[in-house]
Design an enzyme around this catalytic site. Structure first.
Site, PDB file in Angstrom:
ATOM      1  N   HIS A 141      35.157  40.293  49.337  1.00 29.77           N
ATOM      2  CA  HIS A 141      36.552  40.163  49.814  1.00 29.77           C
ATOM      3  C   HIS A 141      37.413  41.379  49.476  1.00 29.77           C
ATOM      4  O   HIS A 141      38.078  41.384  48.439  1.00 29.77           O
ATOM      5  CB  HIS A 141      37.188  38.925  49.167  1.00 29.77           C
ATOM      6  CG  HIS A 141      36.721  37.635  49.737  1.00 29.77           C
ATOM      7  ND1 HIS A 141      37.388  36.983  50.754  1.00 29.77           N
ATOM      8  CD2 HIS A 141      35.639  36.874  49.452  1.00 29.77           C
ATOM      9  CE1 HIS A 141      36.753  35.878  51.059  1.00 29.77           C
ATOM     10  NE2 HIS A 141      35.681  35.768  50.290  1.00 29.77           N
ATOM     11  N   GLU A 169      40.253  42.205  50.588  1.00 34.64           N
ATOM     12  CA  GLU A 169      41.705  41.920  50.577  1.00 34.64           C
ATOM     13  C   GLU A 169      42.205  41.439  49.212  1.00 34.64           C
ATOM     14  O   GLU A 169      43.360  41.646  48.866  1.00 34.64           O
ATOM     15  CB  GLU A 169      42.079  40.920  51.685  1.00 34.64           C
ATOM     16  CG  GLU A 169      41.737  39.460  51.423  1.00 34.64           C
ATOM     17  CD  GLU A 169      40.249  39.139  51.508  1.00 34.64           C
ATOM     18  OE1 GLU A 169      39.464  40.019  51.904  1.00 34.64           O
ATOM     19  OE2 GLU A 169      39.874  38.012  51.147  1.00 34.64           O
ATOM     20  N   CYS A 204      33.326  37.794  54.406  1.00 35.67           N
ATOM     21  CA  CYS A 204      32.711  36.604  53.795  1.00 35.67           C
ATOM     22  C   CYS A 204      32.155  35.678  54.882  1.00 35.67           C
ATOM     23  O   CYS A 204      31.203  36.047  55.559  1.00 35.67           O
ATOM     24  CB  CYS A 204      33.703  35.898  52.869  1.00 35.67           C
ATOM     25  SG  CYS A 204      32.897  34.734  51.744  1.00 35.67           S
TER      26      CYS A 204
END
Ligand SMILES: *[C@@H]1O[C@H](CO)[C@@H](O)[C@H](O)[C@H]1NC(C)=O
Ligand SMILES: *[C@@H]1O[C@H](CO)[C@@H](O)[C@H](O)[C@H]1NC(C)=O
Ligand SMILES: *[C@@H]1O[C@H](CO)[C@@H](O)[C@H](O)[C@H]1NC(C)=O
Length: 321
Positions: free
Chosen positions: A248, A250, A137
């Site tokens: 993202h 994660e 990001c």
């Protein structure tokens, strides 16, 4: 086998012959594997009022778990050290993760420290000393600023939306997606597996108009923003092990806020797992190491306790520094 010992041993065996040339040592180094990698994560500046009582900088635990899940340990890197101290850390870690956030990408401490590591990594890779960097990001946005030498970011708002990737032809020959199962590559283009939470980004047009970006990175995927802008969503260095995702990975496994649109399907989890494994495997190619076990132990994230933060942040747990 100790890594420095490996090169020394090779040198001893072939002493006096051409095999001791720098090229040969570089080749040996590339073949050596470091199965105890440590990936550095730069802490992020706290700007949110509700987080300020806990510390000046932070790392959401989701990024730490993401790196750990790939088989690496994590070293948090503070933003208040000297250049000499960053150089010393660089010799010891095996890769760097630049995380998301919301800070000035040219003047903030986060950007300044990232630039030090970026410059060291360029130099190291040029000298055959493999060192990977991953930007997620804002971390990816920062990588584009570092490569271009200026911010070319514009409004590419895509907030709280999960999207499939519009993969480019270069994706199929990329390092990042190499070895991905066929079924997952198809799912990636059809199912909303990537969580987006950004206001700014790089349009595909801006990327193609900038010589530095174009010669440095390959675009692996694009997406369309809320305002219709076609933005770059995944990049990979052509000559350097530098990677960026505007989305993202994660969150797919490590963030659960029901108010946010996080992908948690089996394919979303597989995508997140494989990318973490990919980046850590890049880290295994770095032979940097700590001077001694004590310094290594005291540098790792295990010395810190994450704070439960689901009641005042979008994260379940956050490390504060
Ligand atoms: C995907 O990208 C191509 C160019 O690479 C573009 O022509 C096409 O419109 C894009 N499709 C979507 C759905 O964004
Ligand atoms: C970006 O564009 C979106 C959609 O057109 C708009 O709602 C938003 O206010 C813009 N944001 C900024 C920071 O200019
Ligand atoms: C995010 O998107 C989800 C699903 O589309 C929606 O339920 C939720 O209200 C959104 N959250 C915010 C903060 O906009």
């Amino acid at each position: 086998m100790p890594k420095t010992g490996f090169s020394a041993y090779a040198c001893l065996v072939f002493a006096g012959c051409f095999c001791c040339s720098k090229a040969m040592l570089t080749k040996l180094n590339q073949e050596a594997v470091n199965n105890r990698p440590v990936i550095g994560i730069l802490t992020q500046i706290v700007s949110d009022e509700v987080m300020k009582p806990f510390g000046k900088t932070y790392i959401p635990a989701s990024y730490v778990k993401y790196i750990e899940s790939g088989g690496s340990r994590v070293m948090p890197i503070r933003l208040t050290l000297t250049t000499a101290e960053y150089k010393n850390i660089f010799r010891q870690i095996n890769g760097l993760l630049l995380i998301g956030g919301a800070v000035d990408l040219e003047r903030s401490d986060f950007a300044k420290v990232a630039k030090i590591f970026y410059t060291l990594a360029l130099r190291a890779n040029n000298a055959g000393d493999f060192f990977p960097i991953w930007g997620t990001c804002m971390g990816m946005q920062l990588l584009t600023v570092l490569v271009a030498g200026e911010s070319l970011l514009t409004n590419t708002t895509a907030v709280n939306v999960s999207l499939p990737l519009n993969l480019t032809t270069e994706a199929s020959s990329s390092r990042m997606f190499e070895g991905f199962p066929k079924e997952l590559m198809t799912a990636l283009t059809q199912e909303p597996l990537t969580g987006n939470f950004h206001h700014y980004g790089l349009t595909v047009q801006t990327f193609h108009e900038n010589q530095r970006l174009q010669s440095f990175f390959s675009i692996l995927s694009t997406n369309v923003a809320e305002n219709g802008a076609n933005f770059v969503s995944t990049i990979e260095g052509k000559r350097y092990p530098f990677y960026g995702v505007q989305w993202h990975p994660e969150v797919n496994r490590f963030q659960w806020d029901t108010k946010l649109n996080f992908p948690h399907s089996l394919h979303a989890v597989q995508l997140s797992s494989l990318l973490a494994e990919f980046f850590v495997e890049e880290g295994r190619r770095s032979l940097h190491q700590f001077d001694n076990p004590e310094e290594e132990a005291s540098s790792l994230i295990y010395n810190y306790m994450p704070v439960y933060a689901a009641n005042f942040t979008p994260y379940e747990q956050v490390y504060f520094f």
